[in-house]
Scaffold this motif. Structure first.
Motif, PDB file in Angstrom:
ATOM      1  N   ILE A   7     103.912 -32.623  51.660  1.00 15.36           N
ATOM      2  CA  ILE A   7     103.755 -32.869  50.222  1.00 15.36           C
ATOM      3  C   ILE A   7     102.500 -33.705  49.968  1.00 15.36           C
ATOM      4  CG2 ILE A   7     104.760 -34.013  48.202  1.00 15.36           C
ATOM      5  CD1 ILE A   7     107.548 -33.211  49.395  1.00 15.36           C
ATOM      6  N   ALA A   8     102.259 -34.717  50.779  1.00 17.78           N
ATOM      7  CA  ALA A   8     101.078 -35.570  50.605  1.00 17.78           C
ATOM      8  C   ALA A   8      99.792 -34.773  50.784  1.00 17.78           C
ATOM      9  CB  ALA A   8     101.125 -36.734  51.596  1.00 17.78           C
ATOM     10  N   VAL A  32     103.623 -27.309  44.641  1.00 12.89           N
ATOM     11  CA  VAL A  32     104.153 -27.575  45.985  1.00 12.89           C
ATOM     12  C   VAL A  32     105.460 -26.823  46.229  1.00 12.89           C
ATOM     13  CG1 VAL A  32     105.016 -29.416  47.515  1.00 12.89           C
ATOM     14  CG2 VAL A  32     103.029 -29.838  46.091  1.00 12.89           C
ATOM     15  N   CYS A  33     106.120 -26.411  45.144  1.00 15.85           N
ATOM     16  CA  CYS A  33     107.433 -25.739  45.214  1.00 15.85           C
ATOM     17  C   CYS A  33     108.526 -26.698  45.688  1.00 15.85           C
ATOM     18  CB  CYS A  33     107.384 -24.491  46.100  1.00 15.85           C
ATOM     19  SG  CYS A  33     106.207 -23.263  45.534  1.00 15.85           S
ATOM     20  N   THR A  34     108.565 -27.843  45.050  1.00 13.19           N
ATOM     21  CA  THR A  34     109.613 -28.815  45.348  1.00 13.19           C
ATOM     22  C   THR A  34     109.984 -29.549  44.065  1.00 13.19           C
ATOM     23  OG1 THR A  34     110.314 -30.500  46.932  1.00 13.19           O
ATOM     24  CG2 THR A  34     108.122 -30.768  45.983  1.00 13.19           C
ATOM     25  N   VAL A  39     108.032 -35.339  44.641  1.00 14.40           N
ATOM     26  CA  VAL A  39     106.592 -35.513  44.457  1.00 14.40           C
ATOM     27  C   VAL A  39     106.300 -36.931  43.974  1.00 14.40           C
ATOM     28  CG1 VAL A  39     104.619 -34.814  43.041  1.00 14.40           C
ATOM     29  CG2 VAL A  39     106.072 -33.082  44.107  1.00 14.40           C
ATOM     30  N   ARG A  40     107.075 -37.420  43.028  1.00 15.44           N
ATOM     31  CA  ARG A  40     106.844 -38.778  42.505  1.00 15.44           C
ATOM     32  C   ARG A  40     106.967 -39.820  43.604  1.00 15.44           C
ATOM     33  NH1 ARG A  40     109.094 -36.447  37.858  1.00 15.44           N
ATOM     34  NH2 ARG A  40     111.231 -36.976  38.408  1.00 15.44           N
ATOM     35  N   MET A  45     103.714 -43.553  46.919  1.00 16.44           N
ATOM     36  CA  MET A  45     103.227 -44.046  48.200  1.00 16.44           C
ATOM     37  C   MET A  45     101.703 -43.886  48.295  1.00 16.44           C
ATOM     38  SD  MET A  45     104.403 -42.826  52.063  1.00 16.44           S
ATOM     39  CE  MET A  45     105.583 -41.769  51.279  1.00 16.44           C
ATOM     40  N   LEU A  46     101.199 -42.734  47.849  1.00 15.27           N
ATOM     41  CA  LEU A  46      99.757 -42.497  47.876  1.00 15.27           C
ATOM     42  C   LEU A  46      99.037 -43.450  46.926  1.00 15.27           C
ATOM     43  CD1 LEU A  46      99.679 -38.587  47.969  1.00 15.27           C
ATOM     44  CD2 LEU A  46      99.229 -40.170  49.868  1.00 15.27           C
ATOM     45  N   ARG A  47      99.645 -43.704  45.795  1.00 15.84           N
ATOM     46  CA  ARG A  47      99.059 -44.640  44.825  1.00 15.84           C
ATOM     47  C   ARG A  47      99.018 -46.053  45.397  1.00 15.84           C
ATOM     48  NH1 ARG A  47     101.852 -46.935  39.638  1.00 15.84           N
ATOM     49  NH2 ARG A  47     100.103 -47.982  38.658  1.00 15.84           N
TER      50      ARG A  47
END
Length: 145
Positions: A7-8, A32-34, A39-40, A45-47
């Motif tokens: 996903i990332a 992403v198909c999820t 995703v949030r 985490m990416l943020r």
């Protein structure tokens, strides 16, 4: 390895594809198909780690805050999946009076650590930009493109 890794990478490649556009978690989730909640979680985490920025409210979403040529898949693995090669249970029991049983967990830990190091070294050769370029090459192979 877990799905957060995929996903990332998918999300960062999508944002790198359109670096001047915001993308909502719903838009990313559809791509992403999820589920958007998954995703949030990954986007948070990416943020937190400085890869994306977020704007809340109307017209908000996520935007790339990193250089896709500098972000390796190894970074994403460490962030999302470090230690996931090793299963939650390992055979052996240090208390047993058997050479195999009392040493197996240590030996397996060493094997898993070596495998994970090899995987990180491999992922370190790939960047988000490389993934995006590979996606473009795959698209060009399709008829009518």
């Amino acid at each position: 390895m877990n799905s957060e890794f995929t996903i990332a990478i998918h999300s960062l490649a999508l944002l790198a594809y359109r670096p001047d556009h915001m993308a909502t978690s719903d838009m990313i989730a559809h791509n992403v198909c999820t589920h958007p909640a998954r995703v949030r979680k990954v986007m948070a985490m990416l943020r937190k780690n400085g890869y994306v920025a977020a704007k809340e409210g109307t017209g908000g979403g996520f935007i790339l805050k990193c250089d896709p040529e500098q972000v390796t898949l190894a970074e994403m693995y460490r962030l999302t999946s470090m230690g996931s090669v090793k299963p939650g249970w390992c055979s052996g029991d240090a208390e047993q009076d058997c050479m195999i049983a009392c040493n197996m967990a240590t030996v397996m830990d060493q094997l898993y650590a070596g495998a994970e190091k090899q995987m990180i070294d491999y992922f370190g050769q790939w960047t988000i930009r490389d993934v995006l370029e590979q996606v473009r090459r795959e698209q060009e192979k399709k008829p009518g493109v």
